[in-house]
Write an enzyme that holds these catalytic residues in place. Sequence first.
Site, PDB file in Angstrom:
ATOM      1  N   ARG A 232      40.048  39.918  36.418  1.00 16.77           N
ATOM      2  CA  ARG A 232      40.819  40.374  37.571  1.00 16.77           C
ATOM      3  C   ARG A 232      42.298  40.098  37.286  1.00 16.77           C
ATOM      4  O   ARG A 232      42.648  39.039  36.744  1.00 16.77           O
ATOM      5  CB  ARG A 232      40.417  39.603  38.840  1.00 16.77           C
ATOM      6  N   GLU A 261      46.398  47.109  41.247  1.00 16.01           N
ATOM      7  CA  GLU A 261      45.883  48.381  40.703  1.00 16.01           C
ATOM      8  C   GLU A 261      45.920  49.488  41.748  1.00 16.01           C
ATOM      9  O   GLU A 261      45.648  49.210  42.918  1.00 16.01           O
ATOM     10  CB  GLU A 261      44.435  48.169  40.224  1.00 16.01           C
ATOM     11  N   HIS A 279      41.151  49.722  34.174  1.00 13.58           N
ATOM     12  CA  HIS A 279      40.002  48.998  34.743  1.00 13.58           C
ATOM     13  C   HIS A 279      38.696  49.769  34.498  1.00 13.58           C
ATOM     14  O   HIS A 279      38.107  50.322  35.428  1.00 13.58           O
ATOM     15  CB  HIS A 279      40.205  48.744  36.249  1.00 13.58           C
TER      16      HIS A 279
END
Length: 313
Positions: A232, A261, A279
Amino acid sequence: MKEIEILSVGPMYPASLEAMQSDFNVHVLWQAKDEPALLARVGDRIRGIQCFGPYGANAKLMDALPKLEIIANVGVGVDAIDLDAARQRGLTVTNTPDVLNECVADLAMGLTLATLRRLSLGDRFVRAGSWLKGAFPLGYKVGGRTMGILGYGRIGKAIAKRAEAFGMHIVYHGRKPQPGAAHKYYAKLADMARDCDVLMVICPGGAATHHIVDAQVLEALGPDGTLINVARGSVVDEPALVRALAEGKLGAAGLDVFEDEPRVPEALFAMDQVVLQPHVGSSTHETRKAMGDLAVDNLRAHFAGKPVLTPVA
Ligand code: 8YV
C-alpha cells in the site's frame, strides 16, 4: 437467495459479477449515474456489500444501510473498510487471501528485475532509436543481492521463494519473529534496510504501518539500495521517497502502489531509476476471477447460514 439485496460498491471480474447477479439482487453503485439517489432508494433493503480494494466501506455508508450484515471485499487488504465501525455494528467482514499470492509475488519479482536490470528504460531506449547512437548503460546483477522483506506473510513468503530461485539472499522484518522461519529476522526495520540491497514492502496498509518506511529507513537503504512496494502507498512516506530519489540518497524504486491513487507524484515521471505500475499486483484474469468468486462464495455461505470461508479476524 434472489430476494437478498446486495450493493456492489467497486468493480469486480465480469464473470464473478454475473455469478453474484444470478444468485442475488445486486445494485451496482459504481455504475450508477446518481449514487446518492440509488442509496436513498435501496439503502434500507441492502443486506450485503461487495467492495473492491480502494472502493471500501466507511461508517457513513454502513449507517445508510440499516439491514447490513456482511461486507465481502474483493482483495486481501481491508484498509479501505472501517473495521471498528463494522465490529461495533456486529457485521461480518470477509476478504480474499491466498488466491492472489502467486500473482502479487510474480509482480513483486518482475518489479525487482525491471528495476535492477532497467527493463522499462531499455524498452524506451530501443523505441526512441537511441540504440543506433550508442550502448545502453549497465544494470545490476540480481543474484547475490539481499532482499529484505517487510511483511513476511503469505505473499511475502511467495516472494521469498521466487527471489531465492534468482539467487537472492532473504531476510525479513515484521512485528515479531516467526517460529521455524527459514530466514533471518530483524527486529528493527532501519537495521534491515541498512543490511539489504532490495527492500520489499508487502505488509498490510492501515494505521499500524502508516509511513513506517520513512526518510530514515530510505537513507539506511541508501544510494545503492532499491525500494519495491507492492503493498500500500500509505506504508511509505511518499514525499520522503521522492526527495531521497531526487537527491540520490536512495538508488532506485519499483512502485505498484501510491498514497493517492491514481495520482502519482509527477516528479517520479522523469526519473529513469524508477519503474511505475498502476496497482496491478492481482490484475490477471485468473486471479481476479478467483478473488471475485471467493467474495461471492462468502456471500452465499453467509446467507445460507453457514460459516463464511475467509473471515477477517
Ligand atoms: C487489488 C490488492 O488489486 O488484494 C489487495 O489488497 O491490493 C489487490 O489485489 C486492489 O485492491 C485493487 O486496487
